[in-house]
Design an enzyme around this catalytic site. Structure first.
Site, PDB file in Angstrom:
ATOM      1  N   HIS A  58     -10.370  19.022 -28.366  1.00 16.46           N
ATOM      2  CA  HIS A  58     -11.851  19.665 -28.097  1.00 16.46           C
ATOM      3  C   HIS A  58     -13.270  18.533 -29.490  1.00 16.46           C
ATOM      4  CE1 HIS A  58     -15.181  23.244 -27.948  1.00 16.46           C
ATOM      5  NE2 HIS A  58     -13.583  23.484 -26.990  1.00 16.46           N
ATOM      6  N   GLU A 104     -13.670  18.211 -22.874  1.00 17.44           N
ATOM      7  CA  GLU A 104     -12.129  18.768 -22.482  1.00 17.44           C
ATOM      8  C   GLU A 104     -11.459  18.725 -21.551  1.00 17.44           C
ATOM      9  OE1 GLU A 104     -12.466  23.053 -24.291  1.00 17.44           O
ATOM     10  OE2 GLU A 104     -14.595  22.700 -24.605  1.00 17.44           O
TER      11      GLU A 104
END
Length: 393
Positions: free
Chosen positions: A191, A354
């Site tokens: 992330h 992501e």
């Protein structure tokens, strides 16, 4: 108390490391590795990347990921934006905080408004202190033992591992998870939040002037009125707000369009979307990555560009339109209070990408993604392989 527990855990880890396993971190709690054209730092908390330096077109080293100056700040952060973290054991949303597996109904933590689970709740993997199991000059490995139901609604023991490796101008992320005792949801990602100007651009401190492309992503997962994936898969129309497949365009190219506000969920503008990667011969259970980049991001101001390669069938991305103003400080390596803005990350100040399987796949078995999101004993090891290649011109 949380920060004291974190410091105590780090102190214990440091003692073990000094006794001969791996070298200790620096005074900020960070481990730094490097290779030609790239240097990066990491911490055990959430196995996060905290700094990533690459040269811009003039050779100036820029720290192009968001984060904090010290490791302790990550554990103390009340907003918890998952800066650079490994969220898990099931990344992103679970609608209505519940799912069914093998005829059993499980209930997960409602930590995402109004009633869903985000990144497996507030004891997910991005809230844990991982073990450092190996460090060398260009690589670091973290491991985690995730006990049954340590995150609400997540059965079975899972062993997690992430290895970060640097090669010339390249960052390689290898994330693994192995379900040892019970079938369980398992979907992991990294992330990182990107800012390719490192907040040094005096004319624009957002990513709206960054150019983004996703050439194999012509479909997106549709959202309902409360920002939950509703099971519908939509074609992304050419020249539409979410069209980054027909040609690259600036992240803010459609900021004045009528659909900008609420584009991928109510309440804010820009992007917080999930897309598929439609590419031939893809098998997410094999570690091989695409031979072509599935996404690219570039800043014309710094000249820095990354090309992302992945073995996953999709990714989520956000332009940080939900970031509160004047709350998240900018790191000293990005100018801190003396940065191009007021010293805080602005709304639209970053882009997170992501790579993962289809978001909320366990809520929508009709998609056929359960074999890639549910693992148990004998199902092999879950693997997410991500490669970023950097350049500047």
């Amino acid at each position: 108390m949380k920060s004291l527990a974190f410091i105590g855990t780090l102190a214990f880890s440091w003692l073990a490391l000094v006794q001969g396993k791996v070298p200790p971190p620096d005074s900020d709690g960070k481990y730094t590795i490097q290779a030609p054209g790239i240097k990066a730092s990491f911490i055990p908390y959430s196995a996060a990347v905290t700094n990533l330096f690459v040269p811009d077109r003039n050779g100036t080293q820029r720290d192009i990921v968001l984060g904090y100056d010290t490791a302790v700040e990550y554990a103390e952060d009340k907003i918890h934006p998952n800066y650079g973290a490994i969220p898990g054991r099931y990344a992103n949303r679970i609608a209505n905080a519940t799912y069914e597996l093998d005829g059993v109904r499980y209930y997960t933590e409602r930590n995402n408004q109004p009633n869903s689970t985000m990144h497996s709740g507030t004891n997910g993997w991005s809230y844990r202190v991982w073990n450092v199991t190996n460090v060398c000059h260009d690589s670091i490995t973290f491991s985690l033992r995730d006990e049954p139901f340590s995150s609400k609604g997540m059965p079975g023991l899972v062993l997690g591992r992430v290895t970060y490796t640097l090669k010339p101008n390249t960052w390689i992320i290898s994330i693994e998870g192995e379900a040892k005792t019970h079938r369980t949801p398992l979907m992991l990602t990294n992330h990182a939040y990107w800012q390719l100007d490192a907040f040094a651009n005096p004319f624009n401190d957002t990513v709206l002037n960054h150019t983004f492309s996703m050439p194999f992503s012509k479909r997106q997962l549709a959202y309902d009125s409360v920002a939950e994936v509703n099971g519908t898969i939509l074609e992304i129309p050419k020249y539409g707000i979410n069209d980054f497949w027909s040609s690259p365009k600036q992240v803010g190219a459609n900021a004045s369009a009528a659909g900008w506000i609420g584009n991928c969920g109510p309440g804010f503008g820009g992007y917080d979307c999930a897309v598929t990667i439609d590419h031939d011969h893809l098998d997410p259970k094999k570690p091989q990555v695409y031979s072509e980049p599935v996404a690219s991001l570039r800043s014309e101001w710094s000249g820095i560009q990354w090309d992302m390669y992945s073995n996953q069938a999709g990714f989520a991305f956000t332009s940080c339109g939900f970031f509160p103003k004047d709350v998240l400080p900018i790191k000293k390596t990005q100018g801190g209070p003396d940065s191009a803005n007021d010293g805080f990350v602005p709304t639209y100040g970053c882009l997170a990408v992501e790579p993962q399987d289809w978001t909320s796949g366990i809520d929508h078995p009709q998609w056929g993604r359960l074999p890639y999101q549910i693992y148990g004993p004998g199902d092999g090891v879950y693997r997410n392989e991500i490669v970023y290649k950097f350049s500047a011109s």
